[in-house]
Scaffold this motif. Structure first.
Motif, PDB file in Angstrom:
ATOM      1  N   VAL A 165       0.847  -1.200   0.000  1.00  9.61           N
ATOM      2  CA  VAL A 165       0.000   0.000   0.000  1.00  9.61           C
ATOM      3  C   VAL A 165       0.879   1.245   0.000  1.00  9.61           C
ATOM      4  O   VAL A 165       0.655   2.184  -0.771  1.00  9.61           O
ATOM      5  CB  VAL A 165      -0.971  -0.010   1.203  1.00  9.61           C
ATOM      6  CG1 VAL A 165      -1.712   1.312   1.316  1.00  9.61           C
ATOM      7  CG2 VAL A 165      -1.944  -1.185   1.089  1.00  9.61           C
ATOM      8  N   ARG A 166       1.908   1.237   0.825  1.00 13.28           N
ATOM      9  CA  ARG A 166       2.814   2.394   0.881  1.00 13.28           C
ATOM     10  C   ARG A 166       3.567   2.588  -0.429  1.00 13.28           C
ATOM     11  O   ARG A 166       3.805   3.727  -0.851  1.00 13.28           O
ATOM     12  CB  ARG A 166       3.801   2.242   2.030  1.00 13.28           C
ATOM     13  CG  ARG A 166       3.162   2.498   3.364  1.00 13.28           C
ATOM     14  CD  ARG A 166       4.175   2.440   4.455  1.00 13.28           C
ATOM     15  NE  ARG A 166       3.567   2.790   5.737  1.00 13.28           N
ATOM     16  CZ  ARG A 166       4.151   2.619   6.885  1.00 13.28           C
ATOM     17  NH1 ARG A 166       5.362   2.114   6.951  1.00 13.28           N
ATOM     18  NH2 ARG A 166       3.528   2.948   8.001  1.00 13.28           N
ATOM     19  N   ALA A 167       3.954   1.502  -1.073  1.00 11.23           N
ATOM     20  CA  ALA A 167       4.651   1.626  -2.353  1.00 11.23           C
ATOM     21  C   ALA A 167       3.748   2.269  -3.401  1.00 11.23           C
ATOM     22  O   ALA A 167       4.192   3.125  -4.173  1.00 11.23           O
ATOM     23  CB  ALA A 167       5.134   0.252  -2.825  1.00 11.23           C
ATOM     24  N   VAL A 168       2.486   1.881  -3.425  1.00 17.11           N
ATOM     25  CA  VAL A 168       1.532   2.481  -4.367  1.00 17.11           C
ATOM     26  C   VAL A 168       1.322   3.952  -4.022  1.00 17.11           C
ATOM     27  O   VAL A 168       1.309   4.816  -4.914  1.00 17.11           O
ATOM     28  CB  VAL A 168       0.197   1.704  -4.368  1.00 17.11           C
ATOM     29  CG1 VAL A 168      -0.850   2.427  -5.201  1.00 17.11           C
ATOM     30  CG2 VAL A 168       0.398   0.282  -4.887  1.00 17.11           C
ATOM     31  N   GLU A 169       1.179   4.253  -2.743  1.00 19.95           N
ATOM     32  CA  GLU A 169       1.003   5.652  -2.315  1.00 19.95           C
ATOM     33  C   GLU A 169       2.220   6.494  -2.683  1.00 19.95           C
ATOM     34  O   GLU A 169       2.085   7.630  -3.131  1.00 19.95           O
ATOM     35  CB  GLU A 169       0.744   5.723  -0.812  1.00 19.95           C
ATOM     36  CG  GLU A 169      -0.607   5.180  -0.408  1.00 19.95           C
ATOM     37  CD  GLU A 169      -0.772   5.046   1.096  1.00 19.95           C
ATOM     38  OE1 GLU A 169       0.232   5.165   1.854  1.00 19.95           O
ATOM     39  OE2 GLU A 169      -1.914   4.786   1.524  1.00 19.95           O
ATOM     40  N   ARG A 170       3.413   5.932  -2.504  1.00 19.08           N
ATOM     41  CA  ARG A 170       4.644   6.655  -2.845  1.00 19.08           C
ATOM     42  C   ARG A 170       4.690   6.951  -4.342  1.00 19.08           C
ATOM     43  O   ARG A 170       5.056   8.049  -4.755  1.00 19.08           O
ATOM     44  CB  ARG A 170       5.859   5.833  -2.409  1.00 19.08           C
ATOM     45  CG  ARG A 170       7.169   6.534  -2.584  1.00 19.08           C
ATOM     46  CD  ARG A 170       8.355   5.806  -1.937  1.00 19.08           C
ATOM     47  NE  ARG A 170       8.361   4.360  -2.069  1.00 19.08           N
ATOM     48  CZ  ARG A 170       8.022   3.493  -1.094  1.00 19.08           C
ATOM     49  NH1 ARG A 170       7.634   3.931   0.089  1.00 19.08           N
ATOM     50  NH2 ARG A 170       8.071   2.199  -1.303  1.00 19.08           N
ATOM     51  N   ARG A 171       4.286   5.993  -5.148  1.00 22.81           N
ATOM     52  CA  ARG A 171       4.236   6.217  -6.601  1.00 22.81           C
ATOM     53  C   ARG A 171       3.277   7.353  -6.932  1.00 22.81           C
ATOM     54  O   ARG A 171       3.570   8.199  -7.777  1.00 22.81           O
ATOM     55  CB  ARG A 171       3.790   4.945  -7.321  1.00 22.81           C
ATOM     56  CG  ARG A 171       4.868   3.895  -7.406  1.00 22.81           C
ATOM     57  CD  ARG A 171       4.357   2.758  -8.230  1.00 22.81           C
ATOM     58  NE  ARG A 171       4.012   3.252  -9.546  1.00 22.81           N
ATOM     59  CZ  ARG A 171       4.417   2.734 -10.677  1.00 22.81           C
ATOM     60  NH1 ARG A 171       5.189   1.681 -10.665  1.00 22.81           N
ATOM     61  NH2 ARG A 171       4.057   3.228 -11.824  1.00 22.81           N
ATOM     62  N   ALA A 172       2.123   7.369  -6.273  1.00 24.61           N
ATOM     63  CA  ALA A 172       1.131   8.422  -6.536  1.00 24.61           C
ATOM     64  C   ALA A 172       1.676   9.791  -6.127  1.00 24.61           C
ATOM     65  O   ALA A 172       1.463  10.771  -6.839  1.00 24.61           O
ATOM     66  CB  ALA A 172      -0.168   8.103  -5.802  1.00 24.61           C
ATOM     67  N   ARG A 173       2.387   9.855  -5.003  1.00 22.69           N
ATOM     68  CA  ARG A 173       2.929  11.123  -4.521  1.00 22.69           C
ATOM     69  C   ARG A 173       4.044  11.644  -5.415  1.00 22.69           C
ATOM     70  O   ARG A 173       4.189  12.847  -5.598  1.00 22.69           O
ATOM     71  CB  ARG A 173       3.493  10.961  -3.102  1.00 22.69           C
ATOM     72  CG  ARG A 173       2.502  11.123  -2.015  1.00 22.69           C
ATOM     73  CD  ARG A 173       3.171  11.298  -0.663  1.00 22.69           C
ATOM     74  NE  ARG A 173       4.361  10.486  -0.433  1.00 22.69           N
ATOM     75  CZ  ARG A 173       4.351   9.223   0.011  1.00 22.69           C
ATOM     76  NH1 ARG A 173       3.229   8.620   0.276  1.00 22.69           N
ATOM     77  NH2 ARG A 173       5.489   8.584   0.203  1.00 22.69           N
ATOM     78  N   THR A 174       4.863  10.754  -5.946  1.00 26.25           N
ATOM     79  CA  THR A 174       6.023  11.187  -6.734  1.00 26.25           C
ATOM     80  C   THR A 174       5.662  11.495  -8.164  1.00 26.25           C
ATOM     81  O   THR A 174       6.489  11.992  -8.926  1.00 26.25           O
ATOM     82  CB  THR A 174       7.155  10.120  -6.716  1.00 26.25           C
ATOM     83  OG1 THR A 174       6.650   8.921  -7.302  1.00 26.25           O
ATOM     84  CG2 THR A 174       7.631   9.872  -5.307  1.00 26.25           C
TER      85      THR A 174
END
Length: 124
Positions: A110-119
């Motif tokens: 979940v955090r990896a997907v969120e990080r992709r969305a943020r970057t």
């Protein structure tokens, strides 16, 4: 393959997807025989990483198949989780895999997907 033929716990999908070839398996067996590392997941990880290096960028279908392979790994919470995380981090990771990772309930995915969305990385 029987456990006697491959101590690495490669399932049929590893061979069907091309992650393990007869040549690669022979090299891994030689390494196993001459070394002290008896952790099958280390050999699976090596085969996985080398396959990614040779086959990138991945097609959407192959990325999804590799993500599923990680989910079915004998060490699903360690090795398998690392495989799925690596797929999610790839720029070519398809939206269907990102959605599955986001819905998995597994914090690191979940955090990896969120990080992709943020970057602002492209989500395909």
């Amino acid at each position: 393959m029987t456990p006697e033929e491959t101590p690495f716990q490669f399932g049929d999908a590893w061979f069907a997807l091309g992650l393990v070839t007869p040549e690669r398996l022979a090299a891994l067996r030689a390494e196993w025989a001459s070394g002290e590392d008896r952790s099958p997941e280390h050999y699976r990880w090596q085969a996985f990483v080398e396959f990614l290096a040779e086959r990138r960028p991945l097609s959407a279908e192959l990325a999804a198949a590799l993500y599923e392979l990680g989910a079915r790994d004998p060490d699903a919470h360690g090795m398998g989780a690392a495989m799925r995380h690596r797929i999610v981090e790839l720029p070519e990771c398809p939206a269907s895999v990102l959605a599955a990772a986001a819905a998995s309930g597994e914090r690191h995915l979940v955090r990896a997907v969120e990080r992709r969305a943020r970057t602002g990385e492209p989500i395909r």
